[in-house]
Scaffold this motif. Sequence first.
Motif, PDB file in Angstrom:
ATOM      1  N   SER A   1      21.784  17.501  24.292  1.00  0.00           N
ATOM      2  CA  SER A   1      21.672  18.738  23.514  1.00  0.00           C
ATOM      3  C   SER A   1      21.953  18.435  22.043  1.00  0.00           C
ATOM      4  O   SER A   1      22.338  17.324  21.687  1.00  0.00           O
ATOM      5  CB  SER A   1      22.656  19.792  24.028  1.00  0.00           C
ATOM      6  OG  SER A   1      23.961  19.546  23.564  1.00  0.00           O
ATOM      7  N   SER A   2      21.792  19.448  21.218  1.00  0.00           N
ATOM      8  CA  SER A   2      22.033  19.305  19.779  1.00  0.00           C
ATOM      9  C   SER A   2      23.477  19.628  19.403  1.00  0.00           C
ATOM     10  O   SER A   2      23.800  19.715  18.220  1.00  0.00           O
ATOM     11  CB  SER A   2      21.079  20.225  19.012  1.00  0.00           C
ATOM     12  OG  SER A   2      21.320  21.585  19.364  1.00  0.00           O
ATOM     13  N   ALA A   3      24.338  19.805  20.401  1.00  0.00           N
ATOM     14  CA  ALA A   3      25.737  20.156  20.151  1.00  0.00           C
ATOM     15  C   ALA A   3      26.445  19.052  19.370  1.00  0.00           C
ATOM     16  O   ALA A   3      26.207  17.873  19.595  1.00  0.00           O
ATOM     17  CB  ALA A   3      26.457  20.394  21.476  1.00  0.00           C
ATOM     18  N   LYS A   4      27.302  19.483  18.437  1.00  0.00           N
ATOM     19  CA  LYS A   4      28.118  18.508  17.718  1.00  0.00           C
ATOM     20  C   LYS A   4      29.274  19.199  17.029  1.00  0.00           C
ATOM     21  O   LYS A   4      29.294  20.408  16.862  1.00  0.00           O
ATOM     22  CB  LYS A   4      27.296  17.700  16.728  1.00  0.00           C
ATOM     23  CG  LYS A   4      26.647  18.471  15.605  1.00  0.00           C
ATOM     24  CD  LYS A   4      25.830  17.520  14.724  1.00  0.00           C
ATOM     25  CE  LYS A   4      25.041  18.271  13.695  1.00  0.00           C
ATOM     26  NZ  LYS A   4      24.222  17.395  12.884  1.00  0.00           N
ATOM     27  N   GLY A   5      30.254  18.393  16.654  1.00  0.00           N
ATOM     28  CA  GLY A   5      31.402  18.904  15.929  1.00  0.00           C
ATOM     29  C   GLY A   5      32.512  19.401  16.833  1.00  0.00           C
ATOM     30  O   GLY A   5      32.459  19.270  18.052  1.00  0.00           O
ATOM     31  N   TYR A   6      33.540  19.946  16.207  1.00  0.00           N
ATOM     32  CA  TYR A   6      34.696  20.444  16.938  1.00  0.00           C
ATOM     33  C   TYR A   6      34.324  21.479  17.995  1.00  0.00           C
ATOM     34  O   TYR A   6      34.869  21.481  19.087  1.00  0.00           O
ATOM     35  CB  TYR A   6      35.707  21.088  15.972  1.00  0.00           C
ATOM     36  CG  TYR A   6      36.484  20.124  15.136  1.00  0.00           C
ATOM     37  CD1 TYR A   6      37.406  19.253  15.706  1.00  0.00           C
ATOM     38  CD2 TYR A   6      36.324  20.095  13.752  1.00  0.00           C
ATOM     39  CE1 TYR A   6      38.146  18.377  14.932  1.00  0.00           C
ATOM     40  CE2 TYR A   6      37.069  19.228  12.968  1.00  0.00           C
ATOM     41  CZ  TYR A   6      37.978  18.372  13.564  1.00  0.00           C
ATOM     42  OH  TYR A   6      38.714  17.505  12.797  1.00  0.00           O
ATOM     43  N   ALA A   7      33.410  22.387  17.656  1.00  0.00           N
ATOM     44  CA  ALA A   7      33.056  23.484  18.557  1.00  0.00           C
ATOM     45  C   ALA A   7      31.879  23.158  19.470  1.00  0.00           C
ATOM     46  O   ALA A   7      31.531  23.966  20.325  1.00  0.00           O
ATOM     47  CB  ALA A   7      32.726  24.736  17.744  1.00  0.00           C
ATOM     48  N   GLN A   8      31.259  21.988  19.283  1.00  0.00           N
ATOM     49  CA  GLN A   8      30.066  21.604  20.040  1.00  0.00           C
ATOM     50  C   GLN A   8      28.995  22.692  19.950  1.00  0.00           C
ATOM     51  O   GLN A   8      28.329  23.030  20.926  1.00  0.00           O
ATOM     52  CB  GLN A   8      30.416  21.298  21.499  1.00  0.00           C
ATOM     53  CG  GLN A   8      31.181  20.000  21.671  1.00  0.00           C
ATOM     54  CD  GLN A   8      30.363  18.787  21.257  1.00  0.00           C
ATOM     55  OE1 GLN A   8      29.493  18.359  21.983  1.00  0.00           O
ATOM     56  NE2 GLN A   8      30.645  18.252  20.085  1.00  0.00           N
ATOM     57  N   ALA A   9      28.834  23.231  18.762  1.00  0.00           N
ATOM     58  CA  ALA A   9      27.832  24.268  18.510  1.00  0.00           C
ATOM     59  C   ALA A   9      26.441  23.639  18.490  1.00  0.00           C
ATOM     60  O   ALA A   9      26.237  22.609  17.847  1.00  0.00           O
ATOM     61  CB  ALA A   9      28.112  24.961  17.184  1.00  0.00           C
ATOM     62  N   GLN A  10      25.513  24.268  19.186  1.00  0.00           N
ATOM     63  CA  GLN A  10      24.138  23.774  19.206  1.00  0.00           C
ATOM     64  C   GLN A  10      23.367  24.328  18.013  1.00  0.00           C
ATOM     65  O   GLN A  10      23.702  25.375  17.459  1.00  0.00           O
ATOM     66  CB  GLN A  10      23.466  24.153  20.512  1.00  0.00           C
ATOM     67  CG  GLN A  10      24.101  23.444  21.694  1.00  0.00           C
ATOM     68  CD  GLN A  10      23.316  23.639  22.973  1.00  0.00           C
ATOM     69  OE1 GLN A  10      22.105  23.826  22.945  1.00  0.00           O
ATOM     70  NE2 GLN A  10      24.012  23.594  24.087  1.00  0.00           N
ATOM     71  N   ASN A  11      22.306  23.623  17.642  1.00  0.00           N
ATOM     72  CA  ASN A  11      21.532  23.983  16.446  1.00  0.00           C
ATOM     73  C   ASN A  11      21.090  25.446  16.392  1.00  0.00           C
ATOM     74  O   ASN A  11      21.277  26.097  15.360  1.00  0.00           O
ATOM     75  CB  ASN A  11      20.311  23.067  16.292  1.00  0.00           C
ATOM     76  CG  ASN A  11      20.697  21.646  15.923  1.00  0.00           C
ATOM     77  OD1 ASN A  11      21.827  21.360  15.541  1.00  0.00           O
ATOM     78  ND2 ASN A  11      19.743  20.741  16.043  1.00  0.00           N
TER      79      ASN A  11
ATOM     80  N   ARG B   1      29.363  24.988   4.805  1.00  0.00           N
ATOM     81  CA  ARG B   1      29.824  25.127   6.186  1.00  0.00           C
ATOM     82  C   ARG B   1      29.401  23.905   6.974  1.00  0.00           C
ATOM     83  O   ARG B   1      28.293  23.412   6.798  1.00  0.00           O
ATOM     84  CB  ARG B   1      29.251  26.374   6.847  1.00  0.00           C
ATOM     85  CG  ARG B   1      29.781  27.647   6.248  1.00  0.00           C
ATOM     86  CD  ARG B   1      29.608  28.815   7.191  1.00  0.00           C
ATOM     87  NE  ARG B   1      29.968  30.048   6.529  1.00  0.00           N
ATOM     88  CZ  ARG B   1      31.210  30.531   6.470  1.00  0.00           C
ATOM     89  NH1 ARG B   1      32.187  29.880   7.053  1.00  0.00           N
ATOM     90  NH2 ARG B   1      31.463  31.649   5.841  1.00  0.00           N
ATOM     91  N   GLY B   2      30.266  23.451   7.825  1.00  0.00           N
ATOM     92  CA  GLY B   2      29.936  22.283   8.627  1.00  0.00           C
ATOM     93  C   GLY B   2      30.614  22.296   9.979  1.00  0.00           C
ATOM     94  O   GLY B   2      31.752  22.752  10.106  1.00  0.00           O
TER      95      GLY B   2
END
Length: 157
Positions: free
Chosen positions: A44-54, A69-70
């Motif tokens: 998936s496109s999830a990434k970062g602390y929250a694993q938010a997808q695109n 924002r990042g």
Amino acid sequence: VKAQKKWGTPKQTLMAFVRQESSYRSHAKPPFKWFLVIPLGRGSSAKGYAQAQNPVWSEYEKERGALLRGRTDMKDALDFIGWYNHRTNQRLGISKWNAKELYLAYHEGYGGFKKKTYRKKQWLIRVADKVQARSNMYQKQYWGCAKELKKKRFFFF
């Protein structure tokens, strides 16, 4: 604390989400999928602390503004989780204090939660139970040191 005040999701729940999604690693990403020795890309496109997808991160940026924002910034990740849980509360009526159901909706999306797709995923229900337990643990830990955290200290150098 700022995300809690802005969106209403308790700080212990916000932190329990981050712990589950990324183990507090700012650049966390899903593992690569492989066919023998050929990398096929990430699941998936999830990434970062929250694993938010695109797609949902783009919605967040459109609504909240994309400037500076990042997903790898803890403050932004907590704001995102608070924003998402606020929308979940409005759309699905889940209490902001119910970390288990909030996490199920976070993982499955609004449509998946409405269809109860998580019922066929016992592993996900166990994970959501862990998120609820961790949120409860963080709450108890916070109560244990809340007075110390609220004291204003002045340091002279």
